[in-house]
Scaffold this active site. Structure first.
Site, PDB file in Angstrom:
ATOM      1  N   ASP A  95       0.815  -1.218   0.000  1.00  0.00           N
ATOM      2  CA  ASP A  95       0.000   0.000   0.000  1.00  0.00           C
ATOM      3  C   ASP A  95       0.849   1.268   0.000  1.00  0.00           C
ATOM      4  OD1 ASP A  95       0.979  -0.400   2.569  1.00  0.00           O
ATOM      5  OD2 ASP A  95      -0.964  -0.786   3.469  1.00  0.00           O
ATOM      6  N   HIS A 103      -6.872  -4.827  10.391  1.00  0.00           N
ATOM      7  CA  HIS A 103      -6.670  -4.562   8.960  1.00  0.00           C
ATOM      8  C   HIS A 103      -5.391  -5.206   8.444  1.00  0.00           C
ATOM      9  CE1 HIS A 103      -4.524  -0.548  10.031  1.00  0.00           C
ATOM     10  NE2 HIS A 103      -3.626  -1.254   9.392  1.00  0.00           N
ATOM     11  N   GLU A 110      -9.436  -1.913   5.630  1.00  0.00           N
ATOM     12  CA  GLU A 110     -10.068  -1.690   6.922  1.00  0.00           C
ATOM     13  C   GLU A 110     -11.266  -2.629   7.084  1.00  0.00           C
ATOM     14  OE1 GLU A 110      -8.576   0.047   9.001  1.00  0.00           O
ATOM     15  OE2 GLU A 110      -7.833   1.963   8.236  1.00  0.00           O
TER      16      GLU A 110
HETATM   17  C1  GLP Z   1      -0.166   0.038   8.605  1.00  0.00           C
HETATM   18  C2  GLP Z   1      -0.024  -0.725   7.279  1.00  0.00           C
HETATM   19  C3  GLP Z   1      -0.214  -2.195   7.480  1.00  0.00           C
HETATM   20  C4  GLP Z   1       0.439  -2.594   8.794  1.00  0.00           C
HETATM   21  C5  GLP Z   1      -0.321  -2.017   9.957  1.00  0.00           C
HETATM   22  C6  GLP Z   1       0.335  -2.228  11.301  1.00  0.00           C
HETATM   23  O1  GLP Z   1      -0.926   1.140   8.536  1.00  0.00           O
HETATM   24  N1  GLP Z   1      -0.823  -0.253   6.190  1.00  0.00           N
HETATM   25  O2  GLP Z   1       0.328  -2.891   6.373  1.00  0.00           O
HETATM   26  O3  GLP Z   1       0.468  -3.976   8.928  1.00  0.00           O
HETATM   27  O4  GLP Z   1      -0.649  -0.680   9.726  1.00  0.00           O
HETATM   28  O5  GLP Z   1       1.446  -1.427  11.456  1.00  0.00           O
HETATM   29  P1  GLP Z   1       2.510  -1.600  12.616  1.00  0.00           P
HETATM   30  O6  GLP Z   1       3.364  -2.755  12.256  1.00  0.00           O
HETATM   31  O7  GLP Z   1       3.271  -0.297  12.610  1.00  0.00           O
HETATM   32  O8  GLP Z   1       1.753  -1.812  13.872  1.00  0.00           O
END
Ligand code: GLP
Length: 251
Positions: free
Chosen positions: A76, A147, A152
């Site tokens: 993304d 998510h 979402e």
């Molecule tokens: C982000 C990404 C996801 C990720 C998630 C958790 O916004 N779009 O791909 O897995 O949120 O992030 P984190 O590893 O910083 O907790």
């Protein structure tokens, strides 16, 4: 250990620490590339993959692993952020991985969040994945609301790459990656859940107590669009690797 009622029940690995989770996922990535130098990888951003990429960079150096023929597709990108923006995922990937291995940047794709036509960018992203032969190994983190990518709660399980609105909680959770005073974009381009489920193999990493409810919902709750990651139970080759804190609410 295999958990969960219906569905295919992902393989679950619970390790002692974040460092062990990072090493286990990095080893999977390194083994995939060692076995198939032309592997197609699906890559994730966020706090969870950071130590994974650090471990992978070390492994690549130690094993003289080449990523020259690898192709990669990131999950993304924020709409409105160019690759030079410090909080863009394109920037994250260069800083945390691409600049430290011998990957060809022309073969490492991140959705273009500033494309003039975002719908066309999404369609071209899907085409490029298909033309590469599909994703072999997809790495995922998980949001506290379950998510995956930026899919979402409410995202259809057959969704493809598209523009999505970000949940307020997600924007809040990610605000620490943005320069002070700058707000998190309200939209993102993300691979869909259907896109993710097309990968031949999926590894989801989760660390920390704040991920415990999402991991419990993913593995032990109903398979529902209210928890996007629960869709992974419809896939035959999924491994979920967590630390003890993230696994704490599993039955
Ligand atoms: C982000 C990404 C996801 C990720 C998630 C958790 O916004 N779009 O791909 O897995 O949120 O992030 P984190 O590893 O910083 O907790």
């Amino acid at each position: 250990m295999r958990l969960g009622g219906m569905g295919m029940a992902p393989e679950l690995m619970v390790l002692d620490s974040e460092a062990e989770v990072a090493m286990a996922v990095a080893r999977r990535l390194a083994a995939t590339v060692a076995q198939m130098p032309t592997a197609v990888l699906g890559l994730a951003t966020g706090g969870t993959p950071m130590p994974i990429y650090k471990a992978l960079i070390a492994l690549a150096a130690e094993k003289r692993l080449s990523f020259r023929m690898v192709r990669s597709f990131n999950l993304d990108e924020y709409v409105g952020l160019s690759a030079s923006h410090p909080a863009s995922f394109a920037h994250f990937m260069r800083e945390n991985l691409f600049d430290h291995i011998d990957i060809d940047l022309a073969r490492a794709r991140v959705p273009n969040g500033v494309a003039a036509d975002l719908g066309a960018e999404a369609a071209s992203y899907e085409r490029a994945i298909a033309e590469a032969g599909g994703i072999g190994l997809q790495i995922l983190g998980i949001g506290a609301n379950g998510h995956i990518g930026f899919n979402e709660p409410g995202s259809a399980f057959n969704s493809r790459t598209r523009v999505v609105d970000l949940a307020e909680a997600t924007r809040q959770a990610n605000s620490s990656y943005f320069p002070a005073g700058e707000s998190v974009p309200g939209q993102a381009l993300t691979m869909g859940i259907g896109t993710i489920l097309n990968a031949r193999e999926i590894v989801l990493a989760a660390t920390g107590a704040h991920k415990a409810p999402a991991i419990a919902a993913t593995l032990a709750g109903p398979i529902t669009i209210d928890c996007p990651a629960s869709a992974l139970r419809l896939h035959a080759r999924v491994t979920i690797i967590c630390d003890r804190a993230a696994a704490a609410q599993l039955p």
